[in-house]
Write a protein that holds these residues in place. Structure first.
Motif, PDB file in Angstrom:
ATOM      1  N   MET A  15      -2.375 -14.264  28.404  1.00 26.61           N
ATOM      2  CA  MET A  15      -3.572 -13.624  28.936  1.00 26.61           C
ATOM      3  C   MET A  15      -4.240 -14.484  30.003  1.00 26.61           C
ATOM      4  O   MET A  15      -4.673 -13.992  31.045  1.00 26.61           O
ATOM      5  CB  MET A  15      -4.565 -13.341  27.799  1.00 26.61           C
ATOM      6  CG  MET A  15      -4.127 -12.268  26.831  1.00 26.61           C
ATOM      7  SD  MET A  15      -5.230 -12.164  25.404  1.00 26.61           S
ATOM      8  CE  MET A  15      -6.819 -11.987  26.220  1.00 26.61           C
ATOM      9  N   VAL A  16      -4.321 -15.783  29.739  1.00 26.23           N
ATOM     10  CA  VAL A  16      -4.967 -16.698  30.693  1.00 26.23           C
ATOM     11  C   VAL A  16      -4.181 -16.763  31.998  1.00 26.23           C
ATOM     12  O   VAL A  16      -4.757 -16.788  33.093  1.00 26.23           O
ATOM     13  CB  VAL A  16      -5.107 -18.107  30.070  1.00 26.23           C
ATOM     14  CG1 VAL A  16      -5.518 -19.126  31.130  1.00 26.23           C
ATOM     15  CG2 VAL A  16      -6.133 -18.080  28.934  1.00 26.23           C
ATOM     16  N   ALA A  17      -2.836 -16.790  31.879  1.00 29.96           N
ATOM     17  CA  ALA A  17      -1.995 -16.941  33.068  1.00 29.96           C
ATOM     18  C   ALA A  17      -1.839 -15.648  33.859  1.00 29.96           C
ATOM     19  O   ALA A  17      -1.376 -15.680  35.007  1.00 29.96           O
ATOM     20  CB  ALA A  17      -0.607 -17.460  32.652  1.00 29.96           C
ATOM     21  N   MET A  18      -2.244 -14.521  33.279  1.00 26.52           N
ATOM     22  CA  MET A  18      -2.078 -13.239  33.964  1.00 26.52           C
ATOM     23  C   MET A  18      -2.917 -13.209  35.238  1.00 26.52           C
ATOM     24  O   MET A  18      -4.123 -13.482  35.203  1.00 26.52           O
ATOM     25  CB  MET A  18      -2.494 -12.103  33.033  1.00 26.52           C
ATOM     26  CG  MET A  18      -2.194 -10.722  33.579  1.00 26.52           C
ATOM     27  SD  MET A  18      -2.707  -9.450  32.381  1.00 26.52           S
ATOM     28  CE  MET A  18      -1.668  -9.888  30.969  1.00 26.52           C
ATOM     29  N   PRO A  19      -2.300 -12.897  36.389  1.00 29.13           N
ATOM     30  CA  PRO A  19      -3.064 -12.858  37.643  1.00 29.13           C
ATOM     31  C   PRO A  19      -4.202 -11.844  37.584  1.00 29.13           C
ATOM     32  O   PRO A  19      -4.047 -10.748  37.065  1.00 29.13           O
ATOM     33  CB  PRO A  19      -2.013 -12.449  38.692  1.00 29.13           C
ATOM     34  CG  PRO A  19      -0.710 -12.865  38.098  1.00 29.13           C
ATOM     35  CD  PRO A  19      -0.871 -12.635  36.618  1.00 29.13           C
ATOM     36  N   GLY A  20      -5.331 -12.258  38.090  1.00 32.22           N
ATOM     37  CA  GLY A  20      -6.497 -11.387  38.120  1.00 32.22           C
ATOM     38  C   GLY A  20      -7.550 -12.005  39.017  1.00 32.22           C
ATOM     39  O   GLY A  20      -7.250 -12.849  39.867  1.00 32.22           O
ATOM     40  N   LEU A 155      -6.824 -23.696  27.046  1.00 33.06           N
ATOM     41  CA  LEU A 155      -5.739 -23.204  27.902  1.00 33.06           C
ATOM     42  C   LEU A 155      -6.238 -22.956  29.325  1.00 33.06           C
ATOM     43  O   LEU A 155      -5.531 -23.231  30.304  1.00 33.06           O
ATOM     44  CB  LEU A 155      -5.174 -21.910  27.325  1.00 33.06           C
ATOM     45  CG  LEU A 155      -4.379 -22.052  26.018  1.00 33.06           C
ATOM     46  CD1 LEU A 155      -4.095 -20.676  25.419  1.00 33.06           C
ATOM     47  CD2 LEU A 155      -3.071 -22.788  26.260  1.00 33.06           C
ATOM     48  N   THR A 156      -7.458 -22.461  29.438  1.00 33.19           N
ATOM     49  CA  THR A 156      -8.055 -22.226  30.753  1.00 33.19           C
ATOM     50  C   THR A 156      -8.233 -23.535  31.511  1.00 33.19           C
ATOM     51  O   THR A 156      -7.971 -23.616  32.719  1.00 33.19           O
ATOM     52  CB  THR A 156      -9.427 -21.530  30.593  1.00 33.19           C
ATOM     53  OG1 THR A 156      -9.231 -20.276  29.942  1.00 33.19           O
ATOM     54  CG2 THR A 156     -10.095 -21.303  31.941  1.00 33.19           C
ATOM     55  N   LEU A 157      -8.677 -24.573  30.785  1.00 33.80           N
ATOM     56  CA  LEU A 157      -8.898 -25.879  31.409  1.00 33.80           C
ATOM     57  C   LEU A 157      -7.591 -26.557  31.812  1.00 33.80           C
ATOM     58  O   LEU A 157      -7.607 -27.498  32.602  1.00 33.80           O
ATOM     59  CB  LEU A 157      -9.687 -26.784  30.460  1.00 33.80           C
ATOM     60  CG  LEU A 157     -11.164 -26.410  30.279  1.00 33.80           C
ATOM     61  CD1 LEU A 157     -11.792 -27.237  29.164  1.00 33.80           C
ATOM     62  CD2 LEU A 157     -11.922 -26.619  31.589  1.00 33.80           C
ATOM     63  N   VAL A 158      -6.486 -26.090  31.262  1.00 27.73           N
ATOM     64  CA  VAL A 158      -5.172 -26.611  31.662  1.00 27.73           C
ATOM     65  C   VAL A 158      -4.587 -25.768  32.798  1.00 27.73           C
ATOM     66  O   VAL A 158      -4.147 -26.294  33.820  1.00 27.73           O
ATOM     67  CB  VAL A 158      -4.198 -26.626  30.460  1.00 27.73           C
ATOM     68  CG1 VAL A 158      -2.779 -26.978  30.934  1.00 27.73           C
ATOM     69  CG2 VAL A 158      -4.664 -27.641  29.420  1.00 27.73           C
ATOM     70  N   TRP A 159      -4.616 -24.445  32.631  1.00 26.69           N
ATOM     71  CA  TRP A 159      -3.932 -23.555  33.562  1.00 26.69           C
ATOM     72  C   TRP A 159      -4.562 -23.529  34.951  1.00 26.69           C
ATOM     73  O   TRP A 159      -3.892 -23.754  35.954  1.00 26.69           O
ATOM     74  CB  TRP A 159      -3.864 -22.149  32.980  1.00 26.69           C
ATOM     75  CG  TRP A 159      -3.360 -21.107  33.943  1.00 26.69           C
ATOM     76  CD1 TRP A 159      -4.057 -20.057  34.454  1.00 26.69           C
ATOM     77  CD2 TRP A 159      -2.048 -21.028  34.515  1.00 26.69           C
ATOM     78  NE1 TRP A 159      -3.281 -19.316  35.306  1.00 26.69           N
ATOM     79  CE2 TRP A 159      -2.023 -19.900  35.372  1.00 26.69           C
ATOM     80  CE3 TRP A 159      -0.887 -21.795  34.401  1.00 26.69           C
ATOM     81  CZ2 TRP A 159      -0.911 -19.516  36.098  1.00 26.69           C
ATOM     82  CZ3 TRP A 159       0.241 -21.415  35.132  1.00 26.69           C
ATOM     83  CH2 TRP A 159       0.219 -20.292  35.960  1.00 26.69           C
ATOM     84  N   PHE A 160      -5.851 -23.248  35.027  1.00 27.63           N
ATOM     85  CA  PHE A 160      -6.455 -23.048  36.344  1.00 27.63           C
ATOM     86  C   PHE A 160      -6.549 -24.333  37.182  1.00 27.63           C
ATOM     87  O   PHE A 160      -6.300 -24.285  38.387  1.00 27.63           O
ATOM     88  CB  PHE A 160      -7.811 -22.356  36.209  1.00 27.63           C
ATOM     89  CG  PHE A 160      -7.678 -20.902  35.860  1.00 27.63           C
ATOM     90  CD1 PHE A 160      -7.106 -20.008  36.746  1.00 27.63           C
ATOM     91  CD2 PHE A 160      -8.108 -20.411  34.639  1.00 27.63           C
ATOM     92  CE1 PHE A 160      -6.953 -18.665  36.435  1.00 27.63           C
ATOM     93  CE2 PHE A 160      -7.974 -19.075  34.315  1.00 27.63           C
ATOM     94  CZ  PHE A 160      -7.390 -18.202  35.216  1.00 27.63           C
ATOM     95  N   PRO A 161      -6.883 -25.496  36.584  1.00 25.69           N
ATOM     96  CA  PRO A 161      -6.781 -26.722  37.390  1.00 25.69           C
ATOM     97  C   PRO A 161      -5.348 -26.981  37.853  1.00 25.69           C
ATOM     98  O   PRO A 161      -5.135 -27.499  38.963  1.00 25.69           O
ATOM     99  CB  PRO A 161      -7.268 -27.818  36.441  1.00 25.69           C
ATOM    100  CG  PRO A 161      -8.206 -27.119  35.524  1.00 25.69           C
ATOM    101  CD  PRO A 161      -7.571 -25.760  35.310  1.00 25.69           C
ATOM    102  N   THR A 162      -4.357 -26.621  37.009  1.00 22.85           N
ATOM    103  CA  THR A 162      -2.962 -26.781  37.423  1.00 22.85           C
ATOM    104  C   THR A 162      -2.646 -25.902  38.627  1.00 22.85           C
ATOM    105  O   THR A 162      -1.987 -26.334  39.581  1.00 22.85           O
ATOM    106  CB  THR A 162      -2.010 -26.423  36.260  1.00 22.85           C
ATOM    107  OG1 THR A 162      -2.251 -27.311  35.164  1.00 22.85           O
ATOM    108  CG2 THR A 162      -0.549 -26.566  36.687  1.00 22.85           C
ATOM    109  N   VAL A 163      -3.130 -24.674  38.597  1.00 23.00           N
ATOM    110  CA  VAL A 163      -2.952 -23.775  39.741  1.00 23.00           C
ATOM    111  C   VAL A 163      -3.584 -24.378  40.987  1.00 23.00           C
ATOM    112  O   VAL A 163      -2.987 -24.392  42.072  1.00 23.00           O
ATOM    113  CB  VAL A 163      -3.570 -22.394  39.453  1.00 23.00           C
ATOM    114  CG1 VAL A 163      -3.610 -21.536  40.715  1.00 23.00           C
ATOM    115  CG2 VAL A 163      -2.783 -21.675  38.356  1.00 23.00           C
TER     116      VAL A 163
END
Length: 205
Positions: A15-20, A155-163
């Motif tokens: 859900m977190v990784a889903m583009p939006g 998960l958000t704090l990992v995914w979006f900074p990684t992006v």
């Protein structure tokens, strides 16, 4: 081993990784600088804290019970996302590498991330509908719900900074005039379409 917790982590990661809108606004800011991208990601995590608080307090249930309130928040969120998209496209009328355009895009990245996420009532409804499915029968609901919400925020704090870091890593290529214009056009159009969809959804659903 808590199989429900593992299953929830997998679902939440998808859900977190889903583009939006969140993903697009992070990319938009990361094109300006790594710092702006990461700051925007932190703003999104702050927005999730708001939704977590709403769910734990039971306020999110009011969004379901009071359709007018839900639609008001949806319209506000859609209008803001649409504004970001139009602003991005408007900046393209001049040279992509103009310092003025870059500095304008980087204005208040934390606020952009926070508002984009916090004004999306669907996030609260997703929390409200998903989290109870992973609370074992007989377990105290509050501690478990908080744990699940913290997993999503983590998960958000990992995914979006990684992006943001990946976009910045490719910055040399992405900031070439032709590539930069194409990517900013894409992010601007994506935000505009997402914002328009949020604005129109109450009238077509």
């Amino acid at each position: 081993m808590d199989r429900q917790l593992i299953a929830f982590t997998g679902v939440a990661a998808g859900m977190v990784a889903m583009p939006g809108a969140d993903f697009t606004v992070v990319v938009r800011n990361a094109l300006v600088s790594r710092r702006a991208g990461v700051a925007c990601a932190l703003g999104i995590a702050g927005g999730l804290l708001v939704h977590t608080t709403l769910v734990v307090a039971g306020v999110a249930a009011v969004l379901v019970a009071v359709p007018a309130l839900f639609r008001t928040l949806q319209l506000l969120g859609g209008a803001y996302v649409l504004y970001l998209g139009v602003r991005t496209l408007w900046a393209l009328r001049g040279p992509v590498e103009e310092p003025e355009a870059l500095s304008a895009a980087a204005t208040h990245p934390v606020r952009q991330g926070f508002v984009t996420n916090a004004l999306n009532p669907k996030v609260s409804l997703t929390f409200l509908s998903l989290l109870p499915q992973f609370v074992p029968a007989g377990s105290p609901a509050l501690p478990r719900t908080l744990l699940l919400a913290l997993i999503v925020i983590g998960l958000t704090l990992v995914w979006f900074p990684t992006v943001a870091l990946l976009v910045d890593r490719l910055g040399g290529w992405l900031r070439r005039p032709r590539a930069a214009r194409a990517l900013r056009t894409g992010t601007g159009l994506a935000l505009t379409v997402l914002g328009g969809a949020l604005l129109l959804e109450p009238y077509v659903s």
